[in-house]
Each structure stands twice: as C-alpha cells, then as structure tokens.
Write an enzyme that holds these catalytic residues in place. Structure first.
Site, PDB file in Angstrom:
ATOM      1  N   VAL A 126       0.893  -1.120   0.167  1.00 55.93           N
ATOM      2  CA  VAL A 126       0.017  -0.249  -0.018  1.00 55.93           C
ATOM      3  C   VAL A 126       0.957   1.297  -0.055  1.00 55.93           C
ATOM      4  O   VAL A 126       0.389   2.403  -0.383  1.00 55.93           O
ATOM      5  CB  VAL A 126      -0.920  -0.047   1.150  1.00 55.93           C
ATOM      6  CG1 VAL A 126      -0.069   0.131   2.392  1.00 55.93           C
ATOM      7  CG2 VAL A 126      -1.913   1.149   0.965  1.00 55.93           C
ATOM      8  N   SER A 128       5.329   2.501  -0.186  1.00 55.31           N
ATOM      9  CA  SER A 128       6.650   2.172  -0.377  1.00 55.31           C
ATOM     10  C   SER A 128       7.627   3.389  -0.158  1.00 55.31           C
ATOM     11  O   SER A 128       7.426   4.509  -0.942  1.00 55.31           O
ATOM     12  CB  SER A 128       7.035   1.457  -1.853  1.00 55.31           C
ATOM     13  OG  SER A 128       8.265   1.231  -1.976  1.00 55.31           O
ATOM     14  N   SER A 130      12.046   4.723   0.944  1.00 55.99           N
ATOM     15  CA  SER A 130      13.229   4.347   0.629  1.00 55.99           C
ATOM     16  C   SER A 130      13.766   3.195   1.557  1.00 55.99           C
ATOM     17  O   SER A 130      14.674   2.577   1.035  1.00 55.99           O
ATOM     18  CB  SER A 130      14.150   5.558   0.842  1.00 55.99           C
ATOM     19  OG  SER A 130      14.202   6.148   2.199  1.00 55.99           O
ATOM     20  N   ILE A 131      13.445   3.062   2.853  1.00 57.03           N
ATOM     21  CA  ILE A 131      13.697   2.029   3.709  1.00 57.03           C
ATOM     22  C   ILE A 131      13.017   1.051   3.804  1.00 57.03           C
ATOM     23  O   ILE A 131      13.386  -0.334   4.074  1.00 57.03           O
ATOM     24  CB  ILE A 131      13.780   2.741   5.213  1.00 57.03           C
ATOM     25  CG1 ILE A 131      14.817   4.068   5.245  1.00 57.03           C
ATOM     26  CG2 ILE A 131      14.261   1.886   6.197  1.00 57.03           C
ATOM     27  CD1 ILE A 131      16.274   3.628   4.627  1.00 57.03           C
ATOM     28  N   ALA A 132      11.589   1.055   3.507  1.00 55.92           N
ATOM     29  CA  ALA A 132      10.703  -0.220   3.891  1.00 55.92           C
ATOM     30  C   ALA A 132       9.358   0.022   2.841  1.00 55.92           C
ATOM     31  O   ALA A 132       9.196   1.152   2.505  1.00 55.92           O
ATOM     32  CB  ALA A 132      10.298  -0.480   5.432  1.00 55.92           C
ATOM     33  N   GLN A 133       8.711  -0.954   2.910  1.00 54.79           N
ATOM     34  CA  GLN A 133       7.163  -0.746   2.458  1.00 54.79           C
ATOM     35  C   GLN A 133       6.229  -1.489   3.195  1.00 54.79           C
ATOM     36  O   GLN A 133       6.499  -2.395   4.291  1.00 54.79           O
ATOM     37  CB  GLN A 133       7.274  -1.515   0.997  1.00 54.79           C
ATOM     38  CG  GLN A 133       7.337  -2.843   0.842  1.00 54.79           C
ATOM     39  CD  GLN A 133       7.459  -3.297  -0.762  1.00 54.79           C
ATOM     40  OE1 GLN A 133       7.954  -2.595  -1.459  1.00 54.79           O
ATOM     41  NE2 GLN A 133       7.008  -4.572  -0.887  1.00 54.79           N
ATOM     42  N   VAL A 134       4.891  -1.124   3.137  1.00 51.28           N
ATOM     43  CA  VAL A 134       4.024  -1.506   3.726  1.00 51.28           C
ATOM     44  C   VAL A 134       2.646  -2.376   3.263  1.00 51.28           C
ATOM     45  O   VAL A 134       2.360  -2.109   1.972  1.00 51.28           O
ATOM     46  CB  VAL A 134       3.213  -0.330   4.558  1.00 51.28           C
ATOM     47  CG1 VAL A 134       1.961  -0.701   5.504  1.00 51.28           C
ATOM     48  CG2 VAL A 134       4.308   0.192   5.509  1.00 51.28           C
ATOM     49  N   LYS A 148       5.076  -3.649   8.041  1.00 47.99           N
ATOM     50  CA  LYS A 148       6.241  -2.974   7.333  1.00 47.99           C
ATOM     51  C   LYS A 148       7.226  -3.711   7.366  1.00 47.99           C
ATOM     52  O   LYS A 148       7.749  -4.586   8.233  1.00 47.99           O
ATOM     53  CB  LYS A 148       6.389  -1.830   8.568  1.00 47.99           C
ATOM     54  CG  LYS A 148       7.511  -0.869   7.758  1.00 47.99           C
ATOM     55  CD  LYS A 148       7.612   0.542   8.473  1.00 47.99           C
ATOM     56  CE  LYS A 148       8.540   1.404   7.801  1.00 47.99           C
ATOM     57  NZ  LYS A 148       8.344   2.883   8.435  1.00 47.99           N
ATOM     58  N   ASP A 283       9.309  13.310  11.776  1.00 47.68           N
ATOM     59  CA  ASP A 283       9.270  13.047  10.354  1.00 47.68           C
ATOM     60  C   ASP A 283       7.870  13.397   9.906  1.00 47.68           C
ATOM     61  O   ASP A 283       7.202  12.590   9.241  1.00 47.68           O
ATOM     62  CB  ASP A 283       9.405  11.659   9.828  1.00 47.68           C
ATOM     63  CG  ASP A 283      10.127  11.586   8.359  1.00 47.68           C
ATOM     64  OD1 ASP A 283      10.038  12.346   7.661  1.00 47.68           O
ATOM     65  OD2 ASP A 283       9.849  10.403   7.856  1.00 47.68           O
TER      66      ASP A 283
END
Length: 525
Positions: A126, A128, A130-134, A148, A283
């Site tokens: 759902v 994305s 630079s570090i991770a996607q969900v 995540k 952030d």
C-alpha cells in the site's frame, strides 16, 4: 571495492552532468577556476537554476541522497535560501520491491509464511519508501494490521553512501573557511545515526510505543499499537489506522473537520512533545499524518512512521523555551544572554552587540501583521546573523528545526490565518511556570522522592563514614598535623632532657656545697 568505485563514478558523472562542481566552486574557489571547469565541460547545459539542478542530482543518485537533501533543506545556516527552498521539495519516490522478497523477509524474520501468520495478507504494498514498504493484513482474531517490511540490502547501500558523504564533509571543512563552524562532519554523523536507527524496525516500534504512552488519554493524537509477537528488526506489525491524509484538505472540509482547530492542535501537539516530553516525532510530513473521521475519534491526528524521532535534554528544553519566550516578548537582550550562557556563542561576545543584531533580524518581521509572520524566516535571518558572531550550529537541533518548519508549513496549509506565535505563547508560558514555579518544584520533589526515601535512613551512617574518611584521609592538612605533633613531641623530649639534666646538675652542686660546708664545720671542731 569494485562497487565503491562504480558508485563513486556514478556520483562524479551525475555531479558533472548537473554542474554541481559549478555550485561548489562558487563558494570554494576563484572565478577563474570555475570558468576553466565550465570550459572543460562545455557540452553540458547548466542554465537551470542551481537549486533545481542540485535537487535533480540528488533524486538521480537515489533514496539515501534524497534523504540527505531533505536534512540539508533544514540547515538554512548552511544552504542559501534558493537551494534550501528547492531541497525542501524532495520526496521519497521509490518504487516498491518485489512482493516475493517481502514474503521471504517475513519468513526469515518471523519464522513462518504470511499465510500461516495471518488470516489474510495483501501481496500488493500500500506504500513504499526508501527504507521499507507496507502491506495490509488481518490477524487470526480479525484485527486489521499493517505489516512493515525492511527493503533488502539497505545497510550495505547506506554504509557505502555515508562513507562517501564523510569524505565530502571533510573536504568542505578543509576548503571552506566557514566549514568548521557549520560542523559538516557532525551533520553527516547525525544523518548516519538516524538512518541506521531506521534500519532497526524494533527501534521504530519502541518509538511508537513510547509516543503512544506519552499521549495516553489525549484527545489530540493517536498512535498505532504495536503487536510485539510479530515484531523483529526487519518486520513489524502494527494496528491499521483509518483516516484521511492531512494533505487532502478538500476531503477533510467535506467531512466537516474544523480546519482552524486542526491547525492549532498540530502546534500544541508539537510543543507538547518537545517541552513536556523531550521526545518528538521528527518526520511529520503530510505523508505520515492522517486525520480520523471516525465518530469516536473525530478530528484527531494520526501519526505514522516512527523511524526518526528527536530527543532533547533538560538543558536543551530550558534553552529553547527561554529563547522562544524571549522572541515572543521581543526581549532580544535575553536571547543574546541565553546564547552566551549556553556556550553557543563565544564567551567574549558582547551582549549589546549580539542583542542589536538579533533585533535587526526580528523587528522587520514582527512589524508585519501576525498572520504573515513566518518562523522559517526568523530562523533564516538568525542563521545568517550567526555567521558574524561565530555562533556554533548545534547538530542535535537539526531535527527540531526540520520538524518545526514542517509544522508551520502544514499549519498554514490547513489555516492560512494561523498565528503560530499566538498559539504557542500561552503553552510556553504555562510550561515555564510549571518548570520554575512551585508546581515545578513539587513535581521534582515527587520525582526524587524514591531516592530520598532510600537515602534518608542511611544519612547517619553516611555522615559517620564521611567524617571518618576525612579524619583518616592522608591529605595535606592531615600530613601537616602529623608533622606538627611529631615536632611537638621532639620539643617536649628536648625540654624534658634539659629539665632533668639541669635539675640533676643543680642538685649535684647543692649537695656538693652542703658536703663541703659540713666538712669545714667538722674540721673546725
């Protein structure tokens, strides 16, 4: 080593393509050298504004450089305004990685396939970054969750890019006259720290848990619950939050959300995190903030993505609160004094000169209508002034500056009439009263009560030990005392000998005289 050389080649190629050397040489070398380099690379087009060229170069170099550009955009003491404004436009536009890799990561980290762990698992991510996607999923008990997953190979990529950034920071520090004061190595070090913190998703989960606990019972902010049985360093599972992205203002207005209240709540949330807790979400760009439209939690903020948080010491909080209040009250002398007392400005700095410079920065802004005052502009002017007085930039406040600018920009999007100063001033004054007044004293006594409870019964023994140690301590006073006693004993001994010898001599003479007189009498008879 081969991959490092390739990466260095790519960086050099992109730098030449976008004329980054031209940007650097404008501040580091003479115009002749810059003209010579432009002649060597005559084929390139560098007519585009330098800020735009730098932004495009960072985007082409990849997500790590994009993140670094985002950090640099907050360092308006280091970046000219046009570059800082352009870098602020950087966004993490990273395509998702293969879902099979995500599933493999979950199996490796949690010890089972997603089909075994969850009642359902959506293969298509759902979101994305630079570090991770969900990915969305549902637990066996029907709880909706968000999974995540860390992007594979990130640590190696980060380490290589950070190493190159450290080299560049060293060059800046050596070649740029103002480089040492601006602490480029420390800035890269802070960036390195926060990037590696993001690589440990357990740390992110702990950050979320702490923030959630800080706002327990609050009607301002919601934080997802972490499901610790499904969390590891590369995969975390959290409560799925439902809301409208805060950037979709038309949808929020259509749902009946009070935008003015929402903007004021955002300012209060920020100052609560900073000055009450010393622990803040660092952030807070629109992609990480939702607004709840559920009837039970209507209008509350929903925070997401806790990989980057900021922390402040009591010293930092006290310094910042004094400066904020001094700015609000236009007490520029106090601003100057706080900078010198904290050590941020050299001790030999004259208070009246720094006060005058700060006044020249702020008065033109304060004389404008309150709705037009921008804290970003105030920061920019102050950073420009700081060069003259050799005020050291504090790397630990980079995230705070970034977050405050984000909050102000977001607040003005929600409510163009937002008066950040008027909204924040009562909160800061109340916080200062709680810190300095009798409430603060009582709160500190309560915090220290467990220590006092344990220490007070031990006081007689501790005092006895301290006194005994003082007496037995072979310090200078004790040594002198011993020497004095020894000298006194030696003197007493000499006096005793003299007394005994003198007394014996006098007694002997007296006896001799008596014997002599007795002999003369007997002889007369």
């Amino acid at each position: 080593m081969f991959f490092k050389v390739l990466r260095l080649y790519k960086i050099a190629r992109v730098a030449i393509k976008y004329g980054l050397d031209n940007i650097a040489m404008s501040g580091l070398a003479s115009p002749r050298i810059a003209a010579l380099i432009d002649t060597l690379f005559f084929w390139r087009d560098i007519s585009t504004p330098r800020g735009v060229r730098l932004r495009r170069a960072l985007e082409e170099l990849g997500p790590i450089f994009v993140k670094f550009g985002q950090v640099l955009s907050t360092r308006r003491d280091l970046m000219p305004p046009d570059i800082a404004d352009e870098l602020a436009k950087l966004q993490d536009r990273v395509p998702p990685f293969d879902s099979d890799l995500a599933i493999a990561q979950i199996k490796r980290s949690l010890g089972a396939h997603p089909e075994q762990l969850f009642a359902s698992f959506e293969r298509v991510p759902v979101a994305s970054a630079s570090i991770a996607q969900v990915h969305f999923a549902t637990l066996k008990d029907g709880t909706q969750v968000a999974v995540k997953v860390l992007r594979p190979g990130m640590k190696r990529s980060i380490d290589e890019d950070i190493a190159l950034m450290r080299i560049a920071a060293g060059w800046v520090e050596k070649l740029w006259a103002d480089g040492r004061r601006l602490k480029p190595k420390e800035v890269v070090g802070e960036f390195d720290k926060y990037l590696h913190d993001e690589l440990d998703l357990m740390r992110e989960a702990a950050n979320a848990s702490q923030l959630r606990r800080n706002f327990t019972g609050s009607d301002l902010l919601m934080v997802p619950e972490m499901f610790w049985d499904y969390c590891s360093t590369s995969v975390i599972v959290m409560e799925r939050m439902h809301g409208i992205p805060i950037s979709q203002i038309d949808r929020l207005v259509a749902e009946g959300v009070d935008m003015k209240k929402l903007s004021r709540d955002g300012v209060e949330i920020f100052f609560t995190q900073v000055f009450r807790d010393g622990f803040f979400h660092a952030d807070m760009h629109p992609g990480n903030i939702l607004v709840s439209v559920d009837p039970q939690t209507f209008g509350r903020y929903i925070a997401l993505d806790f990989g980057i948080v900021g922390t402040l010491t009591d010293f930092d909080k006290d310094y910042l609160s004094q400066n904020f209040l001094a700015f609000f009250r236009r007490d520029y002398k106090r601003v100057a004094e706080a900078h010198i007392e904290s050590g941020w400005a050299p001790k030999e700095t004259r208070v009246d000169e720094l006060e005058s410079a700060v006044r020249a920065c702020c008065e033109p802004i304060f004389d404008r209508p309150l709705r037009d005052i921008s804290f970003g502009q105030v920061l920019l002017r102050l950073f420009q002034t700081s060069r003259r007085f050799n005020v050291e930039v504090q790397p630990q406040l980079v995230l705070l500056q970034k977050t405050l600018l984000n909050i102000e920009g977001l607040g003005r999007q929600l409510d163009p009439d937002l008066d950040l100063w008027k909204t924040a001033k009562p909160y800061l004054e109340r916080w200062m009263q709680e810190q300095i007044g009798w409430r603060g004293m009582l709160a500190r006594f309560k915090e220290e009560a467990p220590h006092y409870n344990k220490m007070i019964p031990q006081l007689p023994r501790l005092v006895h030990q301290a006194l005994t140690a003082k007496i037995e301590e072979p310090g200078i006073n004790a040594i002198l005392l011993k020497q004095l006693i020894a000298e006194q004993r030696r003197t007493n001994m000499l006096l005793g000998i003299a007394v005994y010898f003198g007394g014996g001599l006098a007694g002997g003479i007296l006896i001799a005289q008596l014997l002599l007189r007795w002999y003369q009498i007997l002889h007369w008879w």
